[in-house]
Scaffold this active site. Structure first.
Site, mmCIF file in Angstrom:
data_model
loop_
_atom_site.group_PDB
_atom_site.id
_atom_site.type_symbol
_atom_site.label_atom_id
_atom_site.label_comp_id
_atom_site.label_asym_id
_atom_site.label_seq_id
_atom_site.Cartn_x
_atom_site.Cartn_y
_atom_site.Cartn_z
ATOM 1 N N CYS A 63 0.317 -1.449 -0.245
ATOM 2 C CA CYS A 63 0.499 -0.096 0.200
ATOM 3 C C CYS A 63 0.812 1.579 -0.168
ATOM 4 O O CYS A 63 1.886 0.929 1.075
ATOM 5 C CB CYS A 63 -1.077 -0.278 1.100
ATOM 6 S SG CYS A 63 -1.554 1.689 1.008
ATOM 7 N N CYS A 75 -0.146 5.919 7.353
ATOM 8 C CA CYS A 75 -1.748 5.806 7.577
ATOM 9 C C CYS A 75 -1.121 4.709 8.729
ATOM 10 O O CYS A 75 -0.188 3.651 8.858
ATOM 11 C CB CYS A 75 -2.481 4.564 6.491
ATOM 12 S SG CYS A 75 -3.797 4.227 7.274
ATOM 13 N N CYS A 78 -2.107 0.018 9.372
ATOM 14 C CA CYS A 78 -0.924 -1.165 9.621
ATOM 15 C C CYS A 78 0.052 -0.656 9.732
ATOM 16 O O CYS A 78 0.575 0.673 10.007
ATOM 17 C CB CYS A 78 -1.416 -1.643 7.796
ATOM 18 S SG CYS A 78 -2.795 -2.486 7.272
ATOM 19 N N CYS A 152 -6.477 1.131 -0.303
ATOM 20 C CA CYS A 152 -6.419 0.152 1.301
ATOM 21 C C CYS A 152 -6.920 -1.336 0.612
ATOM 22 O O CYS A 152 -7.508 -1.747 0.948
ATOM 23 C CB CYS A 152 -7.539 0.978 2.178
ATOM 24 S SG CYS A 152 -7.639 -0.554 3.666
ATOM 25 N N GLN A 252 -17.381 -9.162 14.512
ATOM 26 C CA GLN A 252 -16.672 -9.544 12.905
ATOM 27 C C GLN A 252 -16.107 -8.511 12.426
ATOM 28 O O GLN A 252 -16.795 -8.306 11.427
ATOM 29 C CB GLN A 252 -16.223 -11.345 13.504
ATOM 30 C CG GLN A 252 -16.774 -11.767 14.375
ATOM 31 C CD GLN A 252 -15.753 -11.740 16.461
ATOM 32 O OE1 GLN A 252 -15.037 -10.835 15.608
ATOM 33 N NE2 GLN A 252 -16.463 -11.346 17.148
ATOM 34 N N PHE A 279 -21.508 -12.729 26.570
ATOM 35 C CA PHE A 279 -21.860 -11.423 25.646
ATOM 36 C C PHE A 279 -21.830 -11.578 24.623
ATOM 37 O O PHE A 279 -20.939 -11.850 23.690
ATOM 38 C CB PHE A 279 -19.963 -11.436 25.432
ATOM 39 C CG PHE A 279 -19.447 -10.858 27.516
ATOM 40 C CD1 PHE A 279 -19.209 -9.892 28.169
ATOM 41 C CD2 PHE A 279 -19.012 -12.320 28.511
ATOM 42 C CE1 PHE A 279 -19.205 -9.898 29.416
ATOM 43 C CE2 PHE A 279 -18.656 -12.144 29.700
ATOM 44 C CZ PHE A 279 -18.388 -10.583 30.184
ATOM 45 N N GLU A 299 -26.307 -11.549 26.818
ATOM 46 C CA GLU A 299 -25.463 -9.947 26.448
ATOM 47 C C GLU A 299 -26.591 -8.490 27.285
ATOM 48 O O GLU A 299 -27.676 -8.714 27.335
ATOM 49 C CB GLU A 299 -26.362 -9.596 25.114
ATOM 50 C CG GLU A 299 -25.593 -8.355 24.088
ATOM 51 C CD GLU A 299 -24.391 -8.116 24.593
ATOM 52 O OE1 GLU A 299 -24.089 -6.928 25.033
ATOM 53 O OE2 GLU A 299 -24.038 -8.576 24.255
ATOM 54 N N ASP A 347 -16.967 -14.563 24.831
ATOM 55 C CA ASP A 347 -16.310 -13.645 23.725
ATOM 56 C C ASP A 347 -16.541 -12.247 24.080
ATOM 57 O O ASP A 347 -17.620 -11.380 23.619
ATOM 58 C CB ASP A 347 -16.890 -13.536 22.285
ATOM 59 C CG ASP A 347 -16.240 -12.945 21.657
ATOM 60 O OD1 ASP A 347 -14.814 -12.187 21.781
ATOM 61 O OD2 ASP A 347 -16.698 -12.620 20.172
ATOM 62 N N CYS A 373 -9.711 -10.858 22.022
ATOM 63 C CA CYS A 373 -9.531 -10.229 21.087
ATOM 64 C C CYS A 373 -7.857 -9.575 21.564
ATOM 65 O O CYS A 373 -7.268 -8.652 21.109
ATOM 66 C CB CYS A 373 -9.936 -8.771 20.505
ATOM 67 S SG CYS A 373 -11.050 -8.013 22.160
#
Length: 416
Positions: A63, A75, A78, A152, A252, A279, A299, A347, A373
């Site tokens: 990129c 940017c 990344c 992108c 996701q 969750f 949730e 999660d 995550c």
């Protein structure tokens, strides 16, 4: 500021190269282990001036916006485009392994599930208006400077092709600073305008509506949670169950990673008859698991609960799905409440599920799938569960944030 030549020895948690010197570590963005670089150094931060000897793992970034010489600045989306794929996958796997090892955990860690260019279906754009010019893009790392995006490679083609439409929507918002949360759905883009100070007057809403009516491929536009126009309901498919997204709903980042996480979860719960999905969000895993088991989905977000419940009630061929609105951080499901469950999938957000895991550790639930995550909070939570008698089968790193230091993980556990 001083100028010196350094040899990069490792990668830090945020993807910066790390040189270890007499005065401590120096963090150098856009460098790799094996690089010898001349840097301008300020305290423990180094900026590459030139590369004397490149790492064997260094490749050409795909990129134009990547790196210190990117168009209009680097940017911040990344940080690892310059890293060869084999070394990159190992870095992701080792990030998870190191976090687990910090808690004394050394389970089997599977190879990284790989992300690929063109898969990202959800992004957050920053919008700024300067001297009458509208800029839409991503913040340069560590700054408030917005890099306008002309290409992108991480975005899905369907999402990136709508950039002119997103610019038209941003222009109609008539504000100097806000965000566009954009999700590609089965029926078009769901565009959520967030952080718009003062909201919108009725006249501005009508103007935005007129603009969207002339655009193709836009399912809905909302502003600060208020739906302004919805030509068609934005929907995602979770194992044959169609869910209508609430405005700005969490999803996701890639459909491919989502499918793999769901596959791992369903494979582990096996023949479980009753499963709790904690969750649960809008039903990413609950609705898929309902093909094989009864599911109780918990949730805290009211709109997500309603979306999940509506999808469950209107999907044929699934087992019963019960839905509960509950803040699991303040009121985790107790061990006594979990005694009817054969398996639990959770999660949580980045903060993890510490209190919930303490109750799970006291429970008799046979199988657990932990999805996270954040490897550090995952390691803490898994340590609680193993102390309570659970055994970790395996942990699978999931890469859905291509060329970033972030990594998801799926851990499977059994009691006893």
């Amino acid at each position: 500021m001083s100028t010196e030549t350094l040899t990069i020895q490792s990668l830090g948690a945020q993807g910066d190269g790390v040189a270890h010197g007499e005065k401590g570590p120096v963090f150098v963005p856009f460098s790799l282990p094996g690089d010898t670089v001349a840097v301008a150094r300020v305290k423990d931060q180094g900026t590459i001036m030139s590369i004397t000897s490149p790492s064997p793992d260094r490749v050409e970034p795909p990129c134009r916006h990547f790196g210190p010489d990117g168009v209009g600045g680097a940017c911040g989306g990344c940080s690892l485009q310059h890293m060869a794929k084999p070394a990159y996958n190992i870095f992701k796997r080792d990030s998870v392994a190191a976090a687990l090892a910090s808690k004394g955990l050394k389970p089997e860690i599977c190879p990284t599930f790989e992300a690929h260019p063109g898969e990202r279906r959800r992004l957050v754009y920053t919008v700024r208006r300067r001297e009458g010019a509208l800029i839409i893009g991503f913040n340069q790392a560590g700054t408030r400077h917005v890099v306008p995006i002309e290409e992108c490679p991480i975005q899905s083609p369907g999402l990136f092709s709508k950039l002119p439409a997103l610019k038209a929507i941003a222009k109609a918002c008539n504000s100097d600073a806000f965000r566009l949360v954009v999700t590609e759905t089965m029926t078009g883009l769901d565009v959520s305008v967030e952080g718009l100070q003062g909201g919108m007057a009725d006249r501005e809403k009508r103007g935005l509506t007129d603009v969207v009516m002339k655009l193709a491929g836009i399912a809905r536009v909302s502003v600060n949670g208020e739906i302004i126009i919805e030509p068609v309901k934005p929907q995602l498919d979770f194992g044959g169950a169609r869910v209508v997204l609430p405005p700005g709903a969490f999803t996701q980042a890639t459909a491919e990673a989502e499918e793999e996480m769901a596959r791992l979860a369903i494979a582990h719960i096996g023949k479980a008859k009753r499963v709790a999905d904690l969750f649960a969000g809008i039903g990413t895993f609950a609705l898929r698991m309902a093909r094989v088991a009864q599911v109780h989905a918990v949730e805290s977000d009211e709109k997500a609960v309603k979306a999940l419940d509506h999808a469950a009630r209107n999907t044929q061929g699934i087992k019963p799905v019960s839905v509960e609105r509950r803040d699991l951080f303040r009121r985790p499901m107790m061990a006594s409440e979990l005694k009817t469950m054969d398996a639990v999938v959770f999660d949580p957000p980045r903060a993890g599920a510490e209190d919930q895991c303490r109750e799970l550790a006291r429970s008799s639930v046979k199988k657990i799938v932990a999805i996270s995550c954040n490897p550090l909070t995952l390691a803490r939570d898994l340590a609680i569960l193993t102390a309570g008698g659970y055994r970790i089968h395996q942990v699978t790193p999931i890469d859905q944030f291509l060329w970033s230091p972030h990594v998801e993980a799926v851990a499977t556990l059994t009691k006893g």
